[in-house]
Scaffold this motif. Structure first.
Motif, PDB file in Angstrom:
ATOM      1  N   THR A  35       1.266   1.093 -10.332  1.00 35.59           N
ATOM      2  CA  THR A  35       1.953   0.863  -9.062  1.00 35.59           C
ATOM      3  C   THR A  35       1.418   1.726  -7.931  1.00 35.59           C
ATOM      4  O   THR A  35       1.731   1.486  -6.769  1.00 35.59           O
ATOM      5  CB  THR A  35       3.455   1.184  -9.201  1.00 35.59           C
ATOM      6  OG1 THR A  35       3.581   2.566  -9.543  1.00 35.59           O
ATOM      7  CG2 THR A  35       4.120   0.323 -10.256  1.00 35.59           C
ATOM      8  N   GLY A  36       0.649   2.751  -8.270  1.00 33.89           N
ATOM      9  CA  GLY A  36       0.162   3.673  -7.240  1.00 33.89           C
ATOM     10  C   GLY A  36       1.172   4.746  -6.874  1.00 33.89           C
ATOM     11  O   GLY A  36       0.951   5.530  -5.954  1.00 33.89           O
ATOM     12  N   PRO A  62       1.658   4.326  -2.086  1.00 34.12           N
ATOM     13  CA  PRO A  62       1.268   3.688  -3.349  1.00 34.12           C
ATOM     14  C   PRO A  62       0.239   2.572  -3.111  1.00 34.12           C
ATOM     15  O   PRO A  62      -0.702   2.402  -3.888  1.00 34.12           O
ATOM     16  CB  PRO A  62       2.574   3.125  -3.890  1.00 34.12           C
ATOM     17  CG  PRO A  62       3.635   3.971  -3.276  1.00 34.12           C
ATOM     18  CD  PRO A  62       3.115   4.384  -1.929  1.00 34.12           C
ATOM     19  N   GLU A  63       0.439   1.846  -2.034  1.00 30.47           N
ATOM     20  CA  GLU A  63      -0.462   0.738  -1.721  1.00 30.47           C
ATOM     21  C   GLU A  63      -1.898   1.246  -1.482  1.00 30.47           C
ATOM     22  O   GLU A  63      -2.863   0.668  -1.978  1.00 30.47           O
ATOM     23  CB  GLU A  63       0.076   0.025  -0.481  1.00 30.47           C
ATOM     24  CG  GLU A  63      -0.525  -1.326  -0.251  1.00 30.47           C
ATOM     25  CD  GLU A  63       0.284  -2.125   0.780  1.00 30.47           C
ATOM     26  OE1 GLU A  63       1.346  -1.670   1.230  1.00 30.47           O
ATOM     27  OE2 GLU A  63      -0.178  -3.222   1.128  1.00 30.47           O
ATOM     28  N   LEU A 115      -3.342   2.671  -4.784  1.00 25.34           N
ATOM     29  CA  LEU A 115      -3.687   1.586  -5.703  1.00 25.34           C
ATOM     30  C   LEU A 115      -4.995   0.916  -5.258  1.00 25.34           C
ATOM     31  O   LEU A 115      -5.862   0.614  -6.085  1.00 25.34           O
ATOM     32  CB  LEU A 115      -2.552   0.563  -5.739  1.00 25.34           C
ATOM     33  CG  LEU A 115      -2.631  -0.397  -6.903  1.00 25.34           C
ATOM     34  CD1 LEU A 115      -2.282   0.327  -8.202  1.00 25.34           C
ATOM     35  CD2 LEU A 115      -1.667  -1.558  -6.694  1.00 25.34           C
TER      36      LEU A 115
END
Lengths: 807, 282
Positions: free
Chosen positions: A664-665, A784-785, A788
């Motif tokens: 998910t980061g 997280p984005e 990732l």
């Protein structure tokens, strides 16, 4: 040993704040008070063709509608490039075009919305690169003096150059470069902005302002009075309880001048308050920046050069935030020992919201780049990140390339302390599949104030009343950081009174002595030093008065003691022989003589001495003293990047252990360690509050916070969409340790500590993430984005169960 | 807003609603009051329903009936409900803050019509129905069909959602609720609910629903098709992850990008199924 120093004590304002008694700007009301609302621009860049206020004026309850057309121009800002009400053109979405005073906030808002403004949109600039393109439209066609401008580059210059960087670069055994960015950040004060302006019948102004610089604000507001034809009239600035400052109070703001103009126009007190969404949209955030950095070292890991180039998107106007590079230069030149250094910066006008100061003042931005890049260098050189920092550690007594004279320096203890407490030696061998990693980063910041103005002083007035109460008037502002707690403890200890008998006067330019402002982590340092100087004067005056008065007071005390205790054997100690100014001691409101037997009547209540002196026949005296402290530092030559801007420097290191979810980061902080050289702990409770709060802000900076804009418009003006960490995100074991280096220039040896806590947090977290998963994110926040995306770029969807760099 | 009403019954509330055009029912008010402050909604009158005991009862006797105006914290405190339908508890546990859960109601969470309503995916996989009352009588609608568009449900202007009804729990069904937020206080940027019945290694029943990844909370029918009546294997789970990623229809907004949301749905479907696999046939 002092009975109060270094002991935990709740802040003097704690109970008032917890029980809702503290008066914030939101709580202050004046008879006949009106409420203001501002009409802001609807364009990022446009010429104002016309403003029609007729409909607004006709709304019942409206008392005044002002525009640039019907009020005198008030110029403001560090470059005088801003005006309170815009007449010619708007340069950002939040530009103030008109304002209304009305009988209540709703009517004011309704009237502000009813104002009709006609615009001619102009091409707008939303990033520094396009603003610097050839032929780009100009945000400002002229400077404050009316001279034509040819570029969007701001006329501010901060440079440093030392050694021979070209030679050092080619000789380096290892060198790495990187570009690191930071976003716009909202200071997120719990108390939103506001002001209340009121003229007295003689047209002197009183303004309740959410400011950190009451005396520079007084100067600014007096200058505004001159600009509206009230030259020679005075401004009294009163600072109410503040729900956070974080740098927002370093400038005076358009909304304050608008309140002044409306109060002047209506003859009534006028209050303006920002709601949360307005605070986001119409107050200046922390600047966004890009730092390009390269560093190199020799085969042994000794740093040989550092090359730093900073670009700041300043937005449409210059605030004090445009002097960030003055502080960026400190870590750039003086964090670790580096012989060859280049530092330069460009600050660019754009049509984004204009930015201002925030806690750390450029230092977190630069440290983010420097400490992330240093880990890259350690990786390239095959040296442990902790080891490379030890090899290049600053030492007491050194003079850095910028000319900073390092007095005390506990950096080595900080680095090693973090290593020990984080278990750095055992950092290899995390369980397979558990993507955990550790990282650390250090910082240096001004610890003895930062001279950015011709005076860097603080004044303190001490007054003892007839009952032994001590009043402390300081120009320093407590915006929640606990300055008043430090002053209370230092006053109690240095004068010799009970802390409960110490009262801190509300900050008010009519009763408090001059202070340059509460910034640069300087409050407790400079006001503390001024207080110690004043306390010395106070004790001298008390002890001199005591030479004549003490014997009689003792005689009275002896008689009443014997009356109460008739069986007391006579004391054969001749205390009269001991009476001399240097033999007196004052503790906890009790005056006595040093080195005497414990005879009860030799201890005299301070209040009795004061009253005896006050009412002495033939001419009494009062006990009021003042002191003014200007630290031993230099105003640097910014074009050369030379000068010892602070009396001492604060060092520190933070270490972090993170766990990365590679699906998910998500980054989870497992533990954090902070070791800071604070000089000396004054109040451990207040200090802990400062550091924990700063770390929470640092975690927000690292992982969550960013003001998102689209063509200059802010898209997330609330805490639903702008995320600061909650208690859940900072619910990790936090190990705080202090190194007490006993700084000779500091009050009781203390150094400034307001900003250091958040400075190394983001790079420490980024370095730990790299250790965990072998991926480096160079743009904050590390969402997280983003992480990732970086993981997928690096591993192409086949993220290994174990990071390749894991030891 | 010109008036505030506190009717004694649902029938009276419905009558008031018809009488007062432009009025709005109010229960917890945690969304409505914020929208009124921001002038996004400006109802002419407010009709309170949260004091009506017929709307705040929790009944469990095999199945369950949840009064629409029951605060979320009351649901979470009901042990029979939490034991029988634990997935509902999971969906409510990290819902906003303690204060919001104390005020916000289950019916309000649904009627707000948010694609991010955390209760919706859980109720969808439980096969829950809502009972909607109008002046002409009542009707039942599966929660799955309740949502029309962002901010819009099939509860008509003069109707009131009065209760949520649950069938008896699937014997040995395994429920999982997962959601992704930026911090602990946030609107979820993706959520999924899964209810699986694993027997002899085969998924006899599987229901999947997702929130925040389409205009309305949605059932993942395509993903279910890949799984239903087939052995649950790591390969099958990987396939379900891919199908789920393609099946949702997220947008990019300031909370997250569409691609990231797709990715998270895939990860969550995988995690939910892995949890079911790990739990096994019990």
């Amino acid at each position: 040993m002092s009975p109060y120093l270094g002991k935990a004590r709740p802040r003097p304002d704690a109970a008032e704040k917890a029980t809702g008694r503290a008066e914030y700007i939101h709580d202050i009301r004046r008879p006949g008070m009106l409420h203001a609302a501002i009409r802001f621009s609807e364009h990022a860049h446009a010429r104002i063709k016309g403003i029609d206020t007729l409909k607004a004026e006709r709304i019942r309850g409206v008392r005044a509608v002002i525009t640039a057309q019907n009020t005198p121009e008030i110029r403001l800002g560090f470059l005088r490039d801003n005006v309170a009400l815009k007449g010619e053109k708007v340069r950002q979405f939040r530009d103030e075009v008109a304002a209304v005073a009305a009988i209540d906030p709703d009517v004011a808002a309704e009237a502000a919305a009813a104002i009709e403004v006609e615009y001619e949109p102009l091409p707008a600039l939303f990033d520094p690169a396009s603003a610097l393109d050839e032929g780009a439209p100009l945000v400002h066609e002229r400077d404050a003096a009316g001279r034509p401008l040819e570029t969007n580059l701001m006329p501010v210059h901060f440079r440093h150059s030392s050694g021979d960087i070209t030679a050092a670069r080619s000789a380096a055994a290892h060198a790495v470069s990187g570009e690191f960015s930071t976003p716009l950040i909202q200071q997120s004060c719990m108390g939103t902005a506001g002001a209340l302006a009121e003229f007295d019948p003689r047209m002197n102004l009183t303004i309740w302002a959410k400011t950190q610089i009451p005396f520079l604000a007084q100067r600014d507001f007096n200058s505004a009075l001159s600009q509206i034809g009230l030259a020679g009239r005075n401004t009294r600035v009163i600072v109410p309880a503040l729900g956070g400052g974080f740098g927002t109070g370093l400038d005076t703001h358009c909304y304050e001048y608008i309140a002044i103009l409306l109060a002047w126009r209506t003859g009534k007190p006028v209050k303006i308050l920002y709601k949360r969404d307005q605070e986001f949209a119409y107050l200046s955030p922390r600047q966004s920046s890009t730092v390009r950095i390269s560093q190199g070292c020799d085969a042994g890991g000794r740093l040989t050069f550092r090359d730093v180039h900073v670009t700041q998107d300043n937005g449409a106007y210059g605030s004090w935030g445009a002097t960030y590079p003055s502080v960026m230069m400190i870590p750039a030149t003086s964090l670790y020992r580096v012989p060859n250094i280049e530092f330069d910066c460009e600050l660019v006008y754009t049509n984004n919201t204009y930015a201002q100061a925030m806690r750390g003042y450029g230092n977190p931005e630069l440290t983010w780049a420097l400490e992330s890049n240093l880990d890259e260098l350690a990786e390239a050189a095959g040296i442990d990140p902790l080891e490379i920092r030890r090899i290049n550690c600053n030492e007491p007594g050194e003079v850095t390339p910028m000319g900073l004279r390092v007095t005390t320096c506990g950096l080595r203890e900080c680095i090693e302390g973090v290593g020990e407490r984080l278990g750095w030696k055992n950092k290899g061998g995390w369980g397979a599949g558990k993507k955990r990693g550790v990282g650390l980063a250090s910082m240096v910041h001004v610890g003895g104030s930062g001279r950015i103005y011709r005076s860097d002083a603080s004044g303190v007035i001490l007054r003892l009343d007839d009952y032994g109460n001590l009043y402390v008037a300081s120009g320093g502002v407590d915006m929640g950081q606990g300055l008043h707690s430090a002053l209370q403890i230092m006053a109690a200890d240095s004068v010799g009174v009970d802390p409960e008998r110490v009262f801190i006067t509300q900050t008010d330019t009519s009763t408090c002595p001059w202070d340059v402002g509460t910034h640069a982590s300087r409050g407790a340092f400079t006001a503390g030093n001024a207080l110690l100087m004043a306390a010395e004067k106070m004790r001298r005056q008390l002890f001199e008065a005591a030479i004549d008065l003490y014997p009689d007071l003792v005689e009275q005390a002896r008689r009443s003691w014997i009356r109460a205790n008739p069986d007391t054997p006579p004391a054969d100690f001749d205390w009269r022989a001991s009476v001399a100014p240097e033999r007196f001691q004052l503790r906890n409101n009790l005056l006595s003589l040093r080195d005497t037997p414990p005879i009860p009547w030799l201890e005299i209540d301070l209040a009795k001495l004061i009253r005896a002196a006050h009412f002495r026949a033939g001419g009494g005296e009062m006990f009021t003293v003042e002191a003014f402290y200007d630290p031993p530092s230099e105003l640097p030559d910014w074009e050369r990047g030379q000068g010892n801007m602070s009396a001492c420097y604060t060092y520190g290191t933070q270490g972090v252990e993170v766990e990365v979810d590679t699906d998910t980061g998500d980054v989870k902080i497992v533990a954090m360690v902070s070791v800071l050289d604070v000089g000396r702990v004054i109040n451990p409770q207040a200090l802990r509050g400062q550091i924990v709060g700063a770390i929470a802000q640092g975690v927000g900076y690292a992982l969550y916070e960013q003001v998102i804009t689209e063509k200059g418009r802010i898209l997330n003006p609330n805490f639903t969409d702008y995320k600061i960490p909650t208690a859940v995100e900072i619910d990790f074991p936090l190990d705080l340790e202090y190194i007490e280096t006993d700084e000779p220039a500091g009050p009781y040896g203390a150094k400034g500590i307001g900003e250091p806590g958040l400075t190394p947090t983001a790079p420490a977290i980024a370095n730990a993430i790299f250790d965990a998963v072998g991926v480096r994110v160079r743009d904050l926040p590390i969402t997280p984005e983003r992480l990732l995306a970086a993981l997928h770029a690096r591993y192409d969807d086949h993220i290994p169960r174990r990071a390749p760099n894991a030891r | 807003m010109s008036s505030y009403h506190r009717p004694p019954s649902v029938a009276e509330a419905l009558r008031l609603k018809r009488e007062l055009p432009g009025s709005s029912f109010i229960a917890g008010g945690t969304d409505l009051l914020v929208q009124m402050k921001d002038r996004v909604r400006q109802p002419t009158a407010l009709i309170s329903i949260r004091h009506l005991s017929e709307l705040t009862r929790i009944e469990t006797d095999g199945g369950a009936r949840l009064g629409a105006a029951t605060p979320l914290s009351d649901l979470a405190d009901d042990s029979a409900l939490m034991t029988g339908w634990p997935i509902l508890g999971e969906a409510l546990r990290d819902f906003a803050s303690v204060q919001i859960r104390g005020s916000a109601t289950i019916g309000g969470n649904l009627c707000n019509g948010s694609p991010a309503a955390d209760a919706a995916p859980a109720l969808i996989v439980l096969g829950a129905r809502v009972r909607i009352a109008g002046l002409d009588g009542e009707r039942l609608l599966p929660v799955e069909q309740l949502f029309e568009a962002p901010g819009r449900t099939r509860v008509r202007e003069e109707e009131l959602l009065v209760s949520i009804e649950l069938d008896p729990p699937l014997p040995s069904g395994h429920g999982v609720f997962l959601k992704k937020m930026r911090t602990a206080m946030d609107v979820s940027l993706a959520s999924i609910a899964s209810l699986a019945l694993l027997r002899d290694g085969r998924l006899e029943e599987i229901r999947l629903a997702a929130g925040s990844v389409a205009p309305v909370p949605m059932r993942l029918h395509e993903t279910e098709k890949v799984l239903r009546d087939r052995p649950l294997t790591p390969e099958r789970i990987a396939e379900a992850r891919r199908v789920a990623r393609d099946e949702v229809r997220p947008i990019t907004d300031i909370r997250a990008g569409a691609d990231y949301r797709r990715h998270i749905v895939g990860v969550f479907v995988q995690r939910a199924l892995e949890a079911t696999l790990e739990k096994g046939d019990r």
